[in-house]
Design a protein around this motif. Structure first.
Motif, PDB file in Angstrom:
ATOM      1  N   UNK A 341       6.271 -87.013  17.067  1.00  0.00           N
ATOM      2  CA  UNK A 341       4.872 -87.143  16.635  1.00  0.00           C
ATOM      3  C   UNK A 341       3.925 -87.073  17.828  1.00  0.00           C
ATOM      4  N   UNK A 342       4.424 -86.512  18.929  1.00  0.00           N
ATOM      5  CA  UNK A 342       3.601 -86.452  20.142  1.00  0.00           C
ATOM      6  C   UNK A 342       2.369 -85.582  19.935  1.00  0.00           C
ATOM      7  N   UNK A 343       2.529 -84.450  19.242  1.00  0.00           N
ATOM      8  CA  UNK A 343       1.380 -83.562  19.008  1.00  0.00           C
ATOM      9  C   UNK A 343       0.294 -84.274  18.224  1.00  0.00           C
ATOM     10  N   UNK A 344       0.677 -84.946  17.134  1.00  0.00           N
ATOM     11  CA  UNK A 344      -0.301 -85.644  16.303  1.00  0.00           C
ATOM     12  C   UNK A 344      -0.981 -86.763  17.092  1.00  0.00           C
ATOM     13  N   UNK A 345      -0.199 -87.458  17.940  1.00  0.00           N
ATOM     14  CA  UNK A 345      -0.757 -88.535  18.749  1.00  0.00           C
ATOM     15  C   UNK A 345      -1.797 -87.997  19.727  1.00  0.00           C
ATOM     16  N   UNK A 346      -1.475 -86.904  20.389  1.00  0.00           N
ATOM     17  CA  UNK A 346      -2.410 -86.308  21.352  1.00  0.00           C
ATOM     18  C   UNK A 346      -3.680 -85.820  20.666  1.00  0.00           C
ATOM     19  N   UNK A 347      -3.548 -85.290  19.463  1.00  0.00           N
ATOM     20  CA  UNK A 347      -4.729 -84.840  18.716  1.00  0.00           C
ATOM     21  C   UNK A 347      -5.661 -86.009  18.440  1.00  0.00           C
ATOM     22  N   UNK A 348      -5.098 -87.158  18.035  1.00  0.00           N
ATOM     23  CA  UNK A 348      -5.929 -88.343  17.785  1.00  0.00           C
ATOM     24  C   UNK A 348      -6.580 -88.840  19.076  1.00  0.00           C
ATOM     25  N   UNK A 349      -5.855 -88.773  20.188  1.00  0.00           N
ATOM     26  CA  UNK A 349      -6.423 -89.193  21.479  1.00  0.00           C
ATOM     27  C   UNK A 349      -7.615 -88.311  21.844  1.00  0.00           C
ATOM     28  N   UNK A 350      -7.451 -87.002  21.686  1.00  0.00           N
ATOM     29  CA  UNK A 350      -8.545 -86.070  22.003  1.00  0.00           C
ATOM     30  C   UNK A 350      -9.738 -86.314  21.092  1.00  0.00           C
ATOM     31  N   UNK A 351      -9.488 -86.503  19.796  1.00  0.00           N
ATOM     32  CA  UNK A 351     -10.580 -86.780  18.852  1.00  0.00           C
ATOM     33  C   UNK A 351     -11.338 -88.044  19.255  1.00  0.00           C
ATOM     34  N   UNK A 352     -10.607 -89.081  19.648  1.00  0.00           N
ATOM     35  CA  UNK A 352     -11.244 -90.337  20.054  1.00  0.00           C
ATOM     36  C   UNK A 352     -12.142 -90.121  21.262  1.00  0.00           C
ATOM     37  N   UNK A 353     -11.651 -89.413  22.248  1.00  0.00           N
ATOM     38  CA  UNK A 353     -12.435 -89.157  23.455  1.00  0.00           C
ATOM     39  C   UNK A 353     -13.681 -88.347  23.135  1.00  0.00           C
ATOM     40  N   UNK A 354     -13.551 -87.371  22.249  1.00  0.00           N
ATOM     41  CA  UNK A 354     -14.706 -86.552  21.869  1.00  0.00           C
ATOM     42  C   UNK A 354     -15.754 -87.398  21.153  1.00  0.00           C
ATOM     43  N   UNK A 355     -15.325 -88.214  20.190  1.00  0.00           N
ATOM     44  CA  UNK A 355     -16.267 -89.053  19.436  1.00  0.00           C
ATOM     45  C   UNK A 355     -16.989 -90.035  20.356  1.00  0.00           C
ATOM     46  N   UNK A 356     -16.242 -90.691  21.241  1.00  0.00           N
ATOM     47  CA  UNK A 356     -16.861 -91.654  22.153  1.00  0.00           C
ATOM     48  C   UNK A 356     -17.794 -90.953  23.127  1.00  0.00           C
ATOM     49  N   UNK A 357     -17.359 -89.786  23.632  1.00  0.00           N
ATOM     50  CA  UNK A 357     -18.203 -89.037  24.567  1.00  0.00           C
ATOM     51  C   UNK A 357     -19.535 -88.632  23.954  1.00  0.00           C
ATOM     52  N   UNK A 358     -19.488 -88.132  22.722  1.00  0.00           N
ATOM     53  CA  UNK A 358     -20.733 -87.731  22.045  1.00  0.00           C
ATOM     54  C   UNK A 358     -21.601 -88.952  21.772  1.00  0.00           C
ATOM     55  N   UNK A 359     -20.984 -90.068  21.395  1.00  0.00           N
ATOM     56  CA  UNK A 359     -21.736 -91.293  21.116  1.00  0.00           C
ATOM     57  C   UNK A 359     -22.469 -91.786  22.358  1.00  0.00           C
ATOM     58  N   UNK A 360     -21.776 -91.793  23.499  1.00  0.00           N
ATOM     59  CA  UNK A 360     -22.393 -92.225  24.749  1.00  0.00           C
ATOM     60  C   UNK A 360     -23.532 -91.283  25.131  1.00  0.00           C
ATOM     61  N   UNK A 361     -23.326 -89.986  24.931  1.00  0.00           N
ATOM     62  CA  UNK A 361     -24.369 -89.014  25.252  1.00  0.00           C
ATOM     63  C   UNK A 361     -25.597 -89.215  24.380  1.00  0.00           C
ATOM     64  N   UNK A 362     -25.370 -89.430  23.103  1.00  0.00           N
ATOM     65  CA  UNK A 362     -26.484 -89.674  22.180  1.00  0.00           C
ATOM     66  C   UNK A 362     -27.225 -90.947  22.564  1.00  0.00           C
ATOM     67  N   UNK A 363     -26.483 -91.964  22.970  1.00  0.00           N
ATOM     68  CA  UNK A 363     -27.106 -93.220  23.360  1.00  0.00           C
ATOM     69  C   UNK A 363     -27.918 -93.041  24.638  1.00  0.00           C
ATOM     70  N   UNK A 364     -27.403 -92.239  25.588  1.00  0.00           N
ATOM     71  CA  UNK A 364     -28.149 -91.978  26.836  1.00  0.00           C
ATOM     72  C   UNK A 364     -29.462 -91.282  26.532  1.00  0.00           C
ATOM     73  N   UNK A 365     -29.425 -90.360  25.562  1.00  0.00           N
ATOM     74  CA  UNK A 365     -30.648 -89.651  25.202  1.00  0.00           C
ATOM     75  C   UNK A 365     -31.714 -90.630  24.724  1.00  0.00           C
ATOM     76  N   UNK A 366     -31.321 -91.665  24.012  1.00  0.00           N
ATOM     77  CA  UNK A 366     -32.274 -92.644  23.525  1.00  0.00           C
ATOM     78  C   UNK A 366     -32.823 -93.497  24.668  1.00  0.00           C
ATOM     79  N   UNK A 367     -32.044 -93.627  25.771  1.00  0.00           N
ATOM     80  CA  UNK A 367     -32.512 -94.417  26.890  1.00  0.00           C
ATOM     81  C   UNK A 367     -33.590 -93.702  27.685  1.00  0.00           C
ATOM     82  N   UNK A 368     -33.654 -92.380  27.610  1.00  0.00           N
ATOM     83  CA  UNK A 368     -34.579 -91.615  28.431  1.00  0.00           C
ATOM     84  C   UNK A 368     -36.006 -91.726  27.901  1.00  0.00           C
TER      85      UNK A 368
END
Length: 368
Positions: A341-368
């Motif tokens: 299940x390594x492939x499925x696990x890595x896919x979830x890891x990548x999805x998590x990083x993408x979601x958190x990255x976009x969230x942080x970016x959106x939050x930074x935009x509000x700080x400006x």
């Protein structure tokens, strides 16, 4: 660090003093896992199967060609050894294996009957039953064709054996699916209203001028729900084991790790929804309508993904629940290790990083 710990404590206080939130977090999962016990039978198409042809004679090849020509099955692998059957099942893609013995064709001519072994992955009992019925029908059709031209009636006797779910219990199918749906909806829904609640209550300005960095705010919002969702997952697994007798053939530690990973993925998706929503009502609607239907319909929980139109099969790849259902079924029912299940696990890891990255970016935009 003290400010960050204090922020997390504040989030816990918000949750525990809101009785509606507590009911959604703990009441709804228990109710659904107890009530969601109904099986749904559907037509199957393009199911991936493998063949172990030890006979390699004209009769076995004719049957293989007949099955391959059916719209219901796709032969994706030819196995050379019987020892390879378990490994190919554990990979999760192949749903059935047809095994022809060495004397398949000669026995049919000599004794007017022969057998073909049908091994079926029964982690989804409805699908397993349907596969068995379709293959049996194809064999009977072939038997009818050859008996039209001979005086003696030849017989091909299918011998089916269900693996991973010998009794075809539907509960083996719905427990992993319900666990996935509950963790996805509850985790994403609860976190999706977290930041929007700050906006509506007028406390967002305090966060904007606080010394907390964007990633600290995001983690602080997510952490309490990780803890509570882990309790949820534990309750669901215990109910599955002690009430529905669903086995956990694999590692409990691996199941726990994968559950935490999926919870974090769901929470990160909820935070992303929270950062782009202006009100709690909007966040709630996006969570329910934007996640519930795709999670239920496109994750493989109810409907086999292989039977869907190609565009929907492609879209299903971006649904986190699809990959977690594969993981849970693999660990609980098949007893697979991380290697399968390594492939499925890595896919979830990548999805998590993408979601958190976009969230942080959106939050930074509000700080400006």
């Amino acid at each position: 660090m003290k400010r960050f710990v204090g922020f997390i404590k504040k989030e816990f206080y918000h949750i525990f003093r809101d009785r509606r939130s507590l009911f959604i977090l703990f009441g709804m999962p228990v109710a659904q896992i107890l009530l969601f016990g109904f099986a749904i039978t559907n037509e199957i198409n393009n199911v991936d199967i493998a063949v172990l042809d030890q006979a390699k004679d004209a009769t076995s090849k004719e049957i293989i060609n007949k099955i391959a020509a059916s719209k219901h099955f796709s032969i994706i692998d030819i196995i050379e050894q019987e020892s390879s059957i378990e490994a190919i099942f554990k990979k999760g893609k192949v749903k059935a294996v047809l095994q022809f013995d060495n004397n398949f064709g000669s026995n049919l001519i000599k004794y007017q009957q022969t057998t073909v072994q049908i091994l079926i992955d029964a982690t989804d009992p409805n699908m397993a039953n349907t596969i068995n019925n379709y293959i049996t029908a194809i064999l009977k059709n072939y038997q009818s064709d050859i008996n039209d031209n001979v005086t003696l009636n030849y017989q091909i006797i299918p011998k089916s054996r269900m693996v991973y779910n010998a009794e075809l219990k539907s509960v083996y199918m719905f427990v992993p699916g319900v666990m996935t749906v509950i963790l996805m909806l509850v985790s994403a829904m609860m976190t999706s209203i977290s930041i929007t609640r700050e906006k509506e209550q007028g406390t967002m300005e305090i966060l904007l001028v606080s010394p907390l960095k964007p990633f600290q705010v995001i983690i602080g919002k997510v952490f309490p729900y990780i803890f509570l969702s882990v309790i949820n997952a534990l309750v669901i697994v215990l109910l599955s084991i002690f009430i529905f007798n669903v086995p956990v053939n694999g590692s409990f530690i691996l199941l726990g790790f994968e559950s935490v990973l999926f919870i974090i993925t769901s929470l990160a998706l909820g935070i992303l929804i929270s950062t782009i929503s202006a009100t709690q009502q909007t966040a709630m609607m996006i969570s329910l309508m934007g996640l519930m239907l795709p999670t239920i319909l496109l994750s493989g929980f109810i409907f086999p993904i292989s039977s869907m139109p190609l565009p929907l099969q492609v879209i299903s790849n971006i649904i986190p629940a699809k990959w977690f259902i594969i993981i849970v079924k693999g660990i609980m029912l098949k007893g697979v290790g991380i290697g399968f299940i390594l492939k499925e696990t890595l896919i979830l890891v990548v999805m998590t990083m993408v979601f958190i990255g976009i969230s942080v970016k959106k939050y930074k935009i509000r700080l400006e």
